[in-house]
Design a protein around this motif. Structure first.
Motif, short mmCIF file in Angstrom:
data_model
loop_
_atom_site.label_atom_id
_atom_site.label_comp_id
_atom_site.label_asym_id
_atom_site.label_seq_id
_atom_site.Cartn_x
_atom_site.Cartn_y
_atom_site.Cartn_z
N SER A 17 -6.35 -4.81 -3.38
CA SER A 17 -5.39 -3.87 -2.82
C SER A 17 -4.62 -4.48 -1.66
CB SER A 17 -6.11 -2.62 -2.31
OG SER A 17 -6.77 -1.94 -3.35
N ARG A 67 -1.46 3.44 -9.89
CA ARG A 67 -2.02 2.34 -9.08
C ARG A 67 -1.37 2.26 -7.70
NH1 ARG A 67 -1.21 -2.76 -10.60
NH2 ARG A 67 0.74 -2.38 -11.68
N GLN A 82 1.05 1.77 -0.86
CA GLN A 82 -0.33 1.40 -1.10
C GLN A 82 -0.46 0.90 -2.53
OE1 GLN A 82 -3.11 1.43 1.02
NE2 GLN A 82 -4.12 0.39 -0.69
N ASN A 84 -2.99 -0.56 -5.32
CA ASN A 84 -4.38 -0.76 -5.75
C ASN A 84 -4.43 -1.35 -7.15
OD1 ASN A 84 -5.22 0.50 -3.35
ND2 ASN A 84 -5.19 2.53 -4.31
#
Length: 121
Positions: A17, A67, A82, A84
């Motif tokens: 991440s 994601r 963000q 991930n």
């Protein structure tokens, strides 16, 4: 000086991440929708995600849905991405851009300089 500055890129292993930040200086982001774009070597720039000026509306490219999460903190004059479950195909230079108004549509007024994201083992 009116500018956007991205940060948070780097090298990460597949499945990892990162959180990108897009900070504005010289103007307030309150009245701007913000988009994240990326460009991989040899490929055209593509839209990744966008958030309306209020934060009430977001959209994502199919390749990153589930994601990536876009958010904004207008008090900090910053938008975040963000990321991930990163994949090698997410490797690219990521840019943020601001378009005046509530919607993500239209010609973007300001662009950042980009931050490199590399996903590799």
């Amino acid at each position: 000086q009116l500018q956007l500055v991205e940060s948070g890129g780097g090298l990460v292993q597949p499945g990892g991440s990162l959180r990108l930040s897009c900070a504005a200086s010289g103007f307030t982001l309150d009245y701007y929708a913000i988009g994240w774009f990326r460009q991989a070597p040899g490929k055209e720039r593509e839209g990744v995600s966008c958030i309306s000026s209020s934060g009430g509306s977001t959209n994502y490219a199919d390749s990153v849905k589930g994601r990536f999460t876009i958010s904004r903190d207008n008090a900090k004059n910053t938008v975040y991405l963000q990321m991930n479950s990163l994949k090698p195909e997410d490797t690219a230079v990521y840019y943020c851009a601001a378009v005046y108004g509530s919607s993500c549509k239209g010609e973007y007024d300001y662009w950042g300089q980009g931050t490199q994201v590399t996903v590799s083992s």
